[in-house]
Design a protein around this motif. Structure first.
Motif, PDB file in Angstrom:
ATOM      1  N   GLU A  57      40.441  16.011  67.408  1.00 32.02           N
ATOM      2  CA  GLU A  57      39.716  16.402  68.613  1.00 32.02           C
ATOM      3  C   GLU A  57      38.645  15.370  68.939  1.00 32.02           C
ATOM      4  OE1 GLU A  57      38.508  20.723  70.066  1.00 32.02           O
ATOM      5  OE2 GLU A  57      37.044  19.948  68.623  1.00 32.02           O
ATOM      6  N   VAL A  58      38.642  14.901  70.180  1.00 36.09           N
ATOM      7  CA  VAL A  58      37.674  13.904  70.626  1.00 36.09           C
ATOM      8  C   VAL A  58      36.837  14.508  71.749  1.00 36.09           C
ATOM      9  CG1 VAL A  58      37.365  11.636  71.712  1.00 36.09           C
ATOM     10  CG2 VAL A  58      39.168  11.970  69.996  1.00 36.09           C
ATOM     11  N   ARG A  59      35.530  14.438  71.603  1.00 40.70           N
ATOM     12  CA  ARG A  59      34.613  14.936  72.619  1.00 40.70           C
ATOM     13  C   ARG A  59      34.654  14.020  73.843  1.00 40.70           C
ATOM     14  NH1 ARG A  59      29.542  13.527  73.880  1.00 40.70           N
ATOM     15  NH2 ARG A  59      29.407  12.113  72.083  1.00 40.70           N
ATOM     16  N   THR A  60      34.570  14.594  75.029  1.00 39.03           N
ATOM     17  CA  THR A  60      34.434  13.811  76.252  1.00 39.03           C
ATOM     18  C   THR A  60      33.022  13.982  76.784  1.00 39.03           C
ATOM     19  OG1 THR A  60      35.043  15.521  77.860  1.00 39.03           O
ATOM     20  CG2 THR A  60      36.855  14.355  76.761  1.00 39.03           C
ATOM     21  N   ASP A  61      32.718  13.312  77.900  1.00 44.48           N
ATOM     22  CA  ASP A  61      31.392  13.504  78.482  1.00 44.48           C
ATOM     23  C   ASP A  61      31.395  14.686  79.447  1.00 44.48           C
ATOM     24  OD1 ASP A  61      32.779  12.455  80.676  1.00 44.48           O
ATOM     25  OD2 ASP A  61      31.045  11.319  81.395  1.00 44.48           O
ATOM     26  N   ALA A  62      32.506  15.428  79.483  1.00 42.00           N
ATOM     27  CA  ALA A  62      32.618  16.623  80.323  1.00 42.00           C
ATOM     28  C   ALA A  62      32.608  17.864  79.432  1.00 42.00           C
ATOM     29  CB  ALA A  62      33.904  16.545  81.152  1.00 42.00           C
ATOM     30  N   ASP A  63      33.006  19.020  79.982  1.00 36.08           N
ATOM     31  CA  ASP A  63      32.931  20.268  79.221  1.00 36.08           C
ATOM     32  C   ASP A  63      34.259  20.600  78.541  1.00 36.08           C
ATOM     33  OD1 ASP A  63      34.354  20.840  81.490  1.00 36.08           O
ATOM     34  OD2 ASP A  63      33.411  22.800  81.823  1.00 36.08           O
ATOM     35  N   PHE A  64      35.026  19.579  78.177  1.00 33.02           N
ATOM     36  CA  PHE A  64      36.280  19.799  77.457  1.00 33.02           C
ATOM     37  C   PHE A  64      36.496  18.666  76.468  1.00 33.02           C
ATOM     38  CE2 PHE A  64      37.293  17.520  81.376  1.00 33.02           C
ATOM     39  CZ  PHE A  64      38.055  16.444  80.923  1.00 33.02           C
ATOM     40  N   THR A  65      37.348  18.911  75.518  1.00 35.58           N
ATOM     41  CA  THR A  65      37.718  17.890  74.540  1.00 35.58           C
ATOM     42  C   THR A  65      39.178  17.496  74.767  1.00 35.58           C
ATOM     43  OG1 THR A  65      38.412  19.543  72.914  1.00 35.58           O
ATOM     44  CG2 THR A  65      36.099  18.820  72.835  1.00 35.58           C
ATOM     45  N   ILE A  66      39.587  16.405  74.136  1.00 34.28           N
ATOM     46  CA  ILE A  66      40.996  16.018  74.156  1.00 34.28           C
ATOM     47  C   ILE A  66      41.472  15.869  72.718  1.00 34.28           C
ATOM     48  CG2 ILE A  66      40.914  14.926  76.427  1.00 34.28           C
ATOM     49  CD1 ILE A  66      40.685  12.223  75.061  1.00 34.28           C
ATOM     50  N   ASN A  67      42.715  16.202  72.501  1.00 32.33           N
ATOM     51  CA  ASN A  67      43.275  16.069  71.169  1.00 32.33           C
ATOM     52  C   ASN A  67      44.101  14.787  71.116  1.00 32.33           C
ATOM     53  OD1 ASN A  67      43.848  17.010  68.481  1.00 32.33           O
ATOM     54  ND2 ASN A  67      45.930  17.407  69.187  1.00 32.33           N
ATOM     55  N   VAL A  68      43.717  13.875  70.242  1.00 26.65           N
ATOM     56  CA  VAL A  68      44.377  12.571  70.141  1.00 26.65           C
ATOM     57  C   VAL A  68      45.124  12.507  68.813  1.00 26.65           C
ATOM     58  CG1 VAL A  68      44.056  10.069  70.160  1.00 26.65           C
ATOM     59  CG2 VAL A  68      42.568  11.525  71.547  1.00 26.65           C
ATOM     60  N   ALA A  69      46.423  12.397  68.912  1.00 30.36           N
ATOM     61  CA  ALA A  69      47.260  12.438  67.712  1.00 30.36           C
ATOM     62  C   ALA A  69      47.320  11.113  66.976  1.00 30.36           C
ATOM     63  CB  ALA A  69      48.683  12.873  68.098  1.00 30.36           C
ATOM     64  N   HIS A  70      47.164  10.007  67.697  1.00 32.56           N
ATOM     65  CA  HIS A  70      47.358   8.691  67.087  1.00 32.56           C
ATOM     66  C   HIS A  70      46.045   8.092  66.615  1.00 32.56           C
ATOM     67  CE1 HIS A  70      51.462   8.836  68.455  1.00 32.56           C
ATOM     68  NE2 HIS A  70      51.089   8.905  69.717  1.00 32.56           N
ATOM     69  N   GLY A  71      46.104   7.461  65.453  1.00 35.48           N
ATOM     70  CA  GLY A  71      44.956   6.767  64.902  1.00 35.48           C
ATOM     71  C   GLY A  71      45.026   5.280  65.173  1.00 35.48           C
ATOM     72  N   PRO A  72      44.221   4.493  64.446  1.00 36.69           N
ATOM     73  CA  PRO A  72      44.126   3.061  64.714  1.00 36.69           C
ATOM     74  C   PRO A  72      45.396   2.283  64.401  1.00 36.69           C
ATOM     75  CG  PRO A  72      42.887   3.639  62.741  1.00 36.69           C
ATOM     76  CD  PRO A  72      43.301   4.923  63.379  1.00 36.69           C
ATOM     77  N   GLU A  73      46.370   2.913  63.739  1.00 37.57           N
ATOM     78  CA  GLU A  73      47.631   2.205  63.475  1.00 37.57           C
ATOM     79  C   GLU A  73      48.321   1.776  64.765  1.00 37.57           C
ATOM     80  OE1 GLU A  73      48.546   6.574  63.900  1.00 37.57           O
ATOM     81  OE2 GLU A  73      47.049   5.384  62.776  1.00 37.57           O
ATOM     82  N   ALA A  74      48.038   2.477  65.876  1.00 41.57           N
ATOM     83  CA  ALA A  74      48.641   2.096  67.161  1.00 41.57           C
ATOM     84  C   ALA A  74      48.181   0.717  67.606  1.00 41.57           C
ATOM     85  CB  ALA A  74      48.295   3.133  68.224  1.00 41.57           C
ATOM     86  N   LEU A  75      46.979   0.330  67.207  1.00 42.90           N
ATOM     87  CA  LEU A  75      46.434  -0.954  67.646  1.00 42.90           C
ATOM     88  C   LEU A  75      47.206  -2.124  67.060  1.00 42.90           C
ATOM     89  CD1 LEU A  75      42.653  -0.080  67.232  1.00 42.90           C
ATOM     90  CD2 LEU A  75      43.999  -0.070  69.345  1.00 42.90           C
ATOM     91  N   ALA A  76      47.771  -1.943  65.885  1.00 47.43           N
ATOM     92  CA  ALA A  76      48.516  -3.023  65.240  1.00 47.43           C
ATOM     93  C   ALA A  76      49.804  -3.352  65.978  1.00 47.43           C
ATOM     94  CB  ALA A  76      48.819  -2.656  63.789  1.00 47.43           C
ATOM     95  N   GLU A  77      50.299  -2.420  66.786  1.00 47.91           N
ATOM     96  CA  GLU A  77      51.549  -2.629  67.514  1.00 47.91           C
ATOM     97  C   GLU A  77      51.321  -2.975  68.978  1.00 47.91           C
ATOM     98  OE1 GLU A  77      54.669   0.350  66.829  1.00 47.91           O
ATOM     99  OE2 GLU A  77      53.202   1.381  65.572  1.00 47.91           O
TER     100      GLU A  77
END
Length: 328
Positions: A57-77
């Motif tokens: 779960e990642v906080r936004t600057d609004a009144d909702f959060t987003i769920n992000v499934a991918h970690g930093p391994e995506a950056l390597a690709e």
């Protein structure tokens, strides 16, 4: 298992942090996600994923959060990494990257294109990626960026910068301009224009963020030089002198130049050259006109002049550009 899969498309990773501005993350998905190859195939040209230093779960600057499934391994690709702003950037501490964000950046593969939107530029600066490069950020944060990172050549007057594979955009909506610029650089104006049309935004906005900075305006001063720019755009096949623009604006050359730079961030001559080159690119992509005819149609005079300007601005010849981006 690969985060992106084996599609063979250009891979774009959106690296979000706590306090992310959700509109900025959405811009990247919208612009790259809408880019398609020419009909009849119409295949997606990019694959976009969102990642974060610590998945969940990642906080936004609004009144909702987003769920992000991918970690930093995506950056390597990723072939392109885009860093949107976070509310943490509003009071940046300065200094080099540290902790999970530094570990995430260490995964970015050599040669990947890296871009920021709005105050995401502070992250690129902290990573040392903007040292010795021209960069921009939101005009309200430009002075702070320059103070914290004096090695960066901060330009607060433009919508975006592109410096050898490291790109920065100004305010939130400038992310649209930046992403369209990357699509245009990758696949030509026809593809970028179609994306812009589908998103109901202009494919190219004149000027820079200088036009959005609040300045005291005398009550008797005309509000915009847009009619003058429209007049010039309808006459790109002809010579246009500064005196011609000033006469159209009913003002002096000196006043015109000052107002033009205040509204667009560019001198009148520079603006005219870029618009002529825009038209030349469009004609190279969509017609079989010889270079000599295109030079005449765009007011650049001779084929030699067109080639010189193309090399100076784009680093390629008109023929090479046409070979890459000719649409049919």
């Amino acid at each position: 298992m690969s985060v992106f899969g084996g599609t063979g498309r250009h891979r774009v990773a959106v690296l979000v942090r706590d306090g992310v501005l959700p509109m900025e993350a959405g811009i990247v998905h919208r612009i790259f996600g809408q880019a398609r190859s020419a009909a009849p195939a119409g295949e997606p040209l990019y694959q976009v994923v969102t990642c974060t230093p610590r998945p969940g779960e990642v906080r936004t600057d609004a009144d909702f959060t987003i769920n992000v499934a991918h970690g930093p391994e995506a950056l390597a690709e990723a072939d392109t990494v885009v860093v949107p702003a976070s509310d943490a950037d509003y009071e940046p501490a300065g200094g080099p990257l540290s902790g999970p964000l530094a570990e995430a950046f260490a995964r970015i593969r050599p040669g990947a294109r890296i871009a920021s939107i709005c105050t995401g530029s502070f992250v690129l600066a902290a990573a040392g990626l903007l040292d010795g490069r021209r960069a921009t950020t939101h005009w309200r944060s430009a002075q702070r960026l320059a103070e914290l990172y004096p090695e960066v050549d901060v330009d607060p007057g433009v919508l975006f910068t592109d410096e050898s594979g490291v790109l920065t955009a100004a305010g939130v909506a400038s992310g649209l301009d930046l992403c369209l610029h990357m699509v245009r650089s990758d696949h030509g104006a026809a593809v970028a224009n179609e994306v812009a049309r589908g998103t109901v935004v202009p494919p190219h906005r004149d000027g820079g963020q200088a036009q959005y900075i609040r300045h005291p305006v005398p009550a008797d001063r005309p509000s915009s030089l847009e009619p003058v720019r429209s007049w010039a755009l309808s006459r790109l096949d002809r010579p246009i002198a500064l005196a011609d623009l000033a006469e159209c604006a009913s003002t002096s050359v000196r006043t015109l130049t000052r107002r033009f730079r205040a509204e667009t961030g560019l001198s009148p001559s520079r603006w005219l050259l870029l618009r002529r080159l825009d038209l030349a690119r469009e004609l190279l992509e969509s017609t079989d006109l010889p270079v000599e005819r295109i030079a005449a149609r765009t007011g650049l005079g001779t084929a030699a002049s067109l080639r010189a300007h193309f090399h100076a601005e784009l680093g390629v010849s008109p023929t090479a550009y046409r070979r890459t981006f000719r649409t049919g």
